[in-house]
Design an enzyme around this catalytic site. Sequence first.
Site, PDB file in Angstrom:
ATOM      1  N   GLU A 148       0.870  -1.179   0.000  1.00  0.00           N
ATOM      2  CA  GLU A 148       0.000   0.000   0.000  1.00  0.00           C
ATOM      3  C   GLU A 148       0.904   1.225   0.000  1.00  0.00           C
ATOM      4  O   GLU A 148       1.803   1.365   0.830  1.00  0.00           O
ATOM      5  CB  GLU A 148      -0.909  -0.014   1.247  1.00  0.00           C
ATOM      6  CG  GLU A 148      -1.872   1.146   1.249  1.00  0.00           C
ATOM      7  CD  GLU A 148      -3.171   0.862   2.003  1.00  0.00           C
ATOM      8  OE1 GLU A 148      -3.413  -0.301   2.389  1.00  0.00           O
ATOM      9  OE2 GLU A 148      -3.941   1.818   2.199  1.00  0.00           O
ATOM     10  N   ARG A 149       0.673   2.095  -0.958  1.00  0.00           N
ATOM     11  CA  ARG A 149       1.499   3.298  -1.130  1.00  0.00           C
ATOM     12  C   ARG A 149       2.968   2.947  -1.337  1.00  0.00           C
ATOM     13  O   ARG A 149       3.869   3.630  -0.840  1.00  0.00           O
ATOM     14  CB  ARG A 149       1.356   4.255   0.058  1.00  0.00           C
ATOM     15  CG  ARG A 149      -0.069   4.544   0.469  1.00  0.00           C
ATOM     16  CD  ARG A 149      -0.902   5.058  -0.658  1.00  0.00           C
ATOM     17  NE  ARG A 149      -2.293   5.255  -0.275  1.00  0.00           N
ATOM     18  CZ  ARG A 149      -3.240   5.602  -1.141  1.00  0.00           C
ATOM     19  NH1 ARG A 149      -2.966   5.743  -2.433  1.00  0.00           N
ATOM     20  NH2 ARG A 149      -4.469   5.776  -0.744  1.00  0.00           N
ATOM     21  N   LYS A 270      -4.017  -0.439  13.979  1.00  0.00           N
ATOM     22  CA  LYS A 270      -4.869   0.614  13.402  1.00  0.00           C
ATOM     23  C   LYS A 270      -6.302   0.174  13.666  1.00  0.00           C
ATOM     24  O   LYS A 270      -6.745  -0.838  13.124  1.00  0.00           O
ATOM     25  CB  LYS A 270      -4.602   0.729  11.906  1.00  0.00           C
ATOM     26  CG  LYS A 270      -5.579   1.625  11.140  1.00  0.00           C
ATOM     27  CD  LYS A 270      -5.183   1.757   9.662  1.00  0.00           C
ATOM     28  CE  LYS A 270      -6.149   2.609   8.871  1.00  0.00           C
ATOM     29  NZ  LYS A 270      -5.741   2.816   7.471  1.00  0.00           N
ATOM     30  N   GLU A 274     -10.742   4.309   8.805  1.00  0.00           N
ATOM     31  CA  GLU A 274     -10.869   3.992   7.390  1.00  0.00           C
ATOM     32  C   GLU A 274     -11.401   2.573   7.166  1.00  0.00           C
ATOM     33  O   GLU A 274     -10.836   1.780   6.421  1.00  0.00           O
ATOM     34  CB  GLU A 274      -9.519   4.187   6.678  1.00  0.00           C
ATOM     35  CG  GLU A 274      -9.013   5.611   6.814  1.00  0.00           C
ATOM     36  CD  GLU A 274      -7.759   5.924   6.012  1.00  0.00           C
ATOM     37  OE1 GLU A 274      -6.937   5.020   5.825  1.00  0.00           O
ATOM     38  OE2 GLU A 274      -7.606   7.088   5.597  1.00  0.00           O
ATOM     39  N   ARG A 307      -2.351   3.422  16.911  1.00  0.00           N
ATOM     40  CA  ARG A 307      -2.303   4.620  16.055  1.00  0.00           C
ATOM     41  C   ARG A 307      -3.433   5.602  16.369  1.00  0.00           C
ATOM     42  O   ARG A 307      -4.557   5.205  16.682  1.00  0.00           O
ATOM     43  CB  ARG A 307      -2.373   4.229  14.580  1.00  0.00           C
ATOM     44  CG  ARG A 307      -1.119   3.529  14.130  1.00  0.00           C
ATOM     45  CD  ARG A 307      -1.233   3.095  12.704  1.00  0.00           C
ATOM     46  NE  ARG A 307      -0.780   4.068  11.740  1.00  0.00           N
ATOM     47  CZ  ARG A 307      -1.427   4.373  10.625  1.00  0.00           C
ATOM     48  NH1 ARG A 307      -2.599   3.842  10.346  1.00  0.00           N
ATOM     49  NH2 ARG A 307      -0.919   5.229   9.773  1.00  0.00           N
ATOM     50  N   ARG A 324     -11.742  17.335  10.068  1.00  0.00           N
ATOM     51  CA  ARG A 324     -10.883  16.149  10.189  1.00  0.00           C
ATOM     52  C   ARG A 324      -9.618  16.446  10.993  1.00  0.00           C
ATOM     53  O   ARG A 324      -9.113  15.583  11.714  1.00  0.00           O
ATOM     54  CB  ARG A 324     -10.542  15.648   8.783  1.00  0.00           C
ATOM     55  CG  ARG A 324      -9.483  14.568   8.768  1.00  0.00           C
ATOM     56  CD  ARG A 324      -9.408  13.899   7.430  1.00  0.00           C
ATOM     57  NE  ARG A 324      -8.186  13.122   7.325  1.00  0.00           N
ATOM     58  CZ  ARG A 324      -7.845  12.423   6.257  1.00  0.00           C
ATOM     59  NH1 ARG A 324      -8.631  12.401   5.194  1.00  0.00           N
ATOM     60  NH2 ARG A 324      -6.721  11.737   6.236  1.00  0.00           N
ATOM     61  N   LYS A 348       0.685  10.687  13.720  1.00  0.00           N
ATOM     62  CA  LYS A 348       1.213  11.242  12.465  1.00  0.00           C
ATOM     63  C   LYS A 348       1.676  12.677  12.703  1.00  0.00           C
ATOM     64  O   LYS A 348       1.065  13.393  13.493  1.00  0.00           O
ATOM     65  CB  LYS A 348       0.147  11.221  11.369  1.00  0.00           C
ATOM     66  CG  LYS A 348      -0.123   9.828  10.815  1.00  0.00           C
ATOM     67  CD  LYS A 348      -0.974   9.859   9.551  1.00  0.00           C
ATOM     68  CE  LYS A 348      -1.246   8.432   9.074  1.00  0.00           C
ATOM     69  NZ  LYS A 348      -1.978   8.354   7.807  1.00  0.00           N
ATOM     70  N   ASP A 353      -2.673  14.118   6.877  1.00  0.00           N
ATOM     71  CA  ASP A 353      -2.113  12.876   6.353  1.00  0.00           C
ATOM     72  C   ASP A 353      -0.897  13.124   5.456  1.00  0.00           C
ATOM     73  O   ASP A 353      -1.000  12.994   4.240  1.00  0.00           O
ATOM     74  CB  ASP A 353      -3.205  12.143   5.544  1.00  0.00           C
ATOM     75  CG  ASP A 353      -2.831  10.700   5.245  1.00  0.00           C
ATOM     76  OD1 ASP A 353      -1.918  10.176   5.904  1.00  0.00           O
ATOM     77  OD2 ASP A 353      -3.450  10.109   4.350  1.00  0.00           O
ATOM     78  N   GLU A 375       4.937   9.529  13.966  1.00  0.00           N
ATOM     79  CA  GLU A 375       4.912   8.754  12.712  1.00  0.00           C
ATOM     80  C   GLU A 375       5.100   9.712  11.542  1.00  0.00           C
ATOM     81  O   GLU A 375       4.332  10.656  11.379  1.00  0.00           O
ATOM     82  CB  GLU A 375       3.565   8.025  12.578  1.00  0.00           C
ATOM     83  CG  GLU A 375       3.425   7.248  11.273  1.00  0.00           C
ATOM     84  CD  GLU A 375       2.071   6.513  11.148  1.00  0.00           C
ATOM     85  OE1 GLU A 375       1.528   6.041  12.170  1.00  0.00           O
ATOM     86  OE2 GLU A 375       1.563   6.427  10.019  1.00  0.00           O
ATOM     87  N   GLU A 381       3.887   9.343  -0.332  1.00  0.00           N
ATOM     88  CA  GLU A 381       2.548   9.157  -0.915  1.00  0.00           C
ATOM     89  C   GLU A 381       2.018  10.433  -1.566  1.00  0.00           C
ATOM     90  O   GLU A 381       1.472  10.391  -2.673  1.00  0.00           O
ATOM     91  CB  GLU A 381       1.598   8.686   0.195  1.00  0.00           C
ATOM     92  CG  GLU A 381       0.154   8.579  -0.231  1.00  0.00           C
ATOM     93  CD  GLU A 381      -0.751   8.122   0.918  1.00  0.00           C
ATOM     94  OE1 GLU A 381      -0.230   7.774   1.999  1.00  0.00           O
ATOM     95  OE2 GLU A 381      -1.977   8.124   0.727  1.00  0.00           O
TER      96      GLU A 381
HETATM   97  C1  GCV Z   1      -2.432   2.314   5.288  1.00  0.00           C
HETATM   98  C2  GCV Z   1      -3.876   7.258   4.240  1.00  0.00           C
HETATM   99  C3  GCV Z   1      -3.435   6.382   3.102  1.00  0.00           C
HETATM  100  C4  GCV Z   1      -3.817   4.935   3.323  1.00  0.00           C
HETATM  101  C5  GCV Z   1      -3.204   4.479   4.659  1.00  0.00           C
HETATM  102  C6  GCV Z   1      -3.713   5.402   5.759  1.00  0.00           C
HETATM  103  C7  GCV Z   1      -3.114   5.076   7.113  1.00  0.00           C
HETATM  104  O1  GCV Z   1      -5.256   7.355   4.272  1.00  0.00           O
HETATM  105  O2  GCV Z   1      -3.943   6.881   1.897  1.00  0.00           O
HETATM  106  O3  GCV Z   1      -3.320   4.192   2.256  1.00  0.00           O
HETATM  107  O4  GCV Z   1      -3.504   3.149   4.934  1.00  0.00           O
HETATM  108  O5  GCV Z   1      -3.386   6.732   5.446  1.00  0.00           O
HETATM  109  O6  GCV Z   1      -2.164   5.748   7.492  1.00  0.00           O
HETATM  110  O7  GCV Z   1      -3.583   4.185   7.780  1.00  0.00           O
END
Ligand code: GCV
Length: 666
Positions: A148-149, A270, A274, A307, A324, A348, A353, A375, A381
């Site tokens: 992912e990414r 996590k 999402e 997280r 957000r 984060k 993000d 983080e 990304e």
């Molecule tokens: C791993 C963003 C990214 C997702 C990622 C998410 C996260 O939304 O686009 O790909 O998922 O962050 O940090 O959990």
Amino acid sequence: MKDYAKLWVGYTPKKNNRDCSALSRIVMNGASENDRIVKNAVSELKDGLKAMLDIVPDVTFGMAGTDIKVTKGADIQDREEYSITLNTDSLVIDGKSASGILYAVFDILRTVACEKSIEKVYAVKKTVRPSNPLRMLNHWDNMDGSIERGYSGKSFFYVDNEIVIDERTKDYARLIASVGINAVVINNVNVKDAASYMITDRYFDKLAQLGEIFAGYGIGLYMCLNYASTIEIGGLDSADPLDEKVIGWWKEKMAEVFAKIPTLKGFLVKADSEGRPGPFTYGRTQADGANMLADIVKEYGAIIIWRCFVYNCKQDWRDKKTDRARAGYDNFIPMDGDYHDNVILQIKNGPMDFQIREPISPLLGGLKKTNQMLEVQIAQEYTGQQIDVCYLIPEFKEILGFKTYCSENDDTVADIISGKTFNSRYSGIAAVTNTGNDLNWTGNYLAGANLFGFGRLAFETELSSEQIAEEFVRMTITQDDAAVKAIMDILLRSREVYERYTCPLGIGWMVTPATHYGCSVDGYEYDRWGTYHRADHLGIGVDRTDKGTGYALLYNEPNASMYNDPEKCPDELVLFFHHLPYTHVLHSGKTVIQHIYDTHFEGYAEAKEMAATWDSLKDKLDAEIYENVRERFERQLVNAREWCDQVNSYFFRKSGIPDEKGREIW
Ligand code: GCV
């Protein structure tokens, strides 16, 4: 088939230090020569010095010392400390543990690889204590091999739902240990499909082997957990953290997992984010979820990293009050102090993000009684996806240096995550990593600077972006002084160049939805993700002041007042905090609209300059490295031009205000 690159641990012959007699005799104090980390340290040292200087050192061992038991983060920092002393005919390494010895060895190898004089660098005894206890990489690798990414090929950990262990696994451990990484999470935080079975005997053997390889380089193995495992693999109908059946299932499961994977150090989770399940589903708090798992893994000396990326991703864009940016704070601050002492909240760097420019998350400096980890993301990304060059260390330096005013002294983000500010039990820094199975590991050779740099900065936060860039270039790309200078210049300006041709003044998010590469000014406008610029014909920006969402007030003073007032707010973040007319005059003296035009034209022009600089180095560089980066620059220029033209045209059409300099806008 061509072999993969060894990057900065691919030692090649060097000119300096060939007659340095101290390198022929190295004394190691602090751990037994039979320790597996020490054994690896010795072979790194011997192989490295042989390859670089044709020296085979005589390695002897002094006092073994007593290893420090780890019961808190500061113990890790103490254990990993090392000193290097230069004598007339020897170099003496004093480690407080085998890891300390390993890091000292990499320090010496780095000095030689950078062609710095051993006599000068170690003229005075050098002592280094790592700045942070946990220095971690988070892989977003899926078990089907996708990442992912991920922008550098596929996973080197997984192929077709199997764990792969080969020579590259060990080289990966060497690569990251050499820059001071001591923890790796090996699977995506979005734990689905086969990854949910990583805590079953389907994968235990391979995970145990992997853990052993990492342990040999002082790296702790961590995994991501599926919070709903009780349902998905346990056959229960609930994942309620207060349900006795759920707790009982996890107890049994963890006993099995830690018996089978003895090197395992803990889990990253996590939850409630999402679409991922979590304690909110059962009316419980994040602390209920984290503590339940933490209490169970405690007897194995393990930790739960939880997280804070918890927000509503199904927002109504018409609703201007839901923000957000506030979500992390609102979800986690009320429970500050409730998290058990082997829980770490992973935060984060910004409230959104990983945009190219965001304010610091107000959780950092807001939370005062909870273990915390920062983080960041080196996977780029939203910052060019390892196509566009974007050296992120200057950004990380800014983040770490940010004064939160959470206490009278030691109040920067660096202080908080080092554990110093609140005397935290555990703390540290994690990066979402940028590696894959591309032969050069990071897609773009220059993106390797972010992997290298993240580790170096996490270990020695005082290092400058310049020092780190120079080490990376000299160790990985070239020793030619003029070329080193030119490449450093590209790296050091790259983040601001990227910012200039993309999202202006902290607004973020004008990216293509889903892929997050390339410009789409309205891509996330009028949608559910909570990521808006709210531009109309009069102005742009999000009102996060006391009259808007109130987000600015989540900071400690004087930061809150600074961000709340458009006259005091730093230009680079002004549209993050304020909705302003295009004619608003910035501190720079320019109007918002003129700033947008100027920075976009400049950013594109500077990207062309960087690409031209790279072209001019052709004869000085390894052909493969040259071609790899050249091809990326070609794509970067297409991207930069598109951003420049789309953003300028969009805002000219919205505002109707022409560019003072009369340049071409479409
Ligand atoms: C791993 C963003 C990214 C997702 C990622 C998410 C996260 O939304 O686009 O790909 O998922 O962050 O940090 O959990």
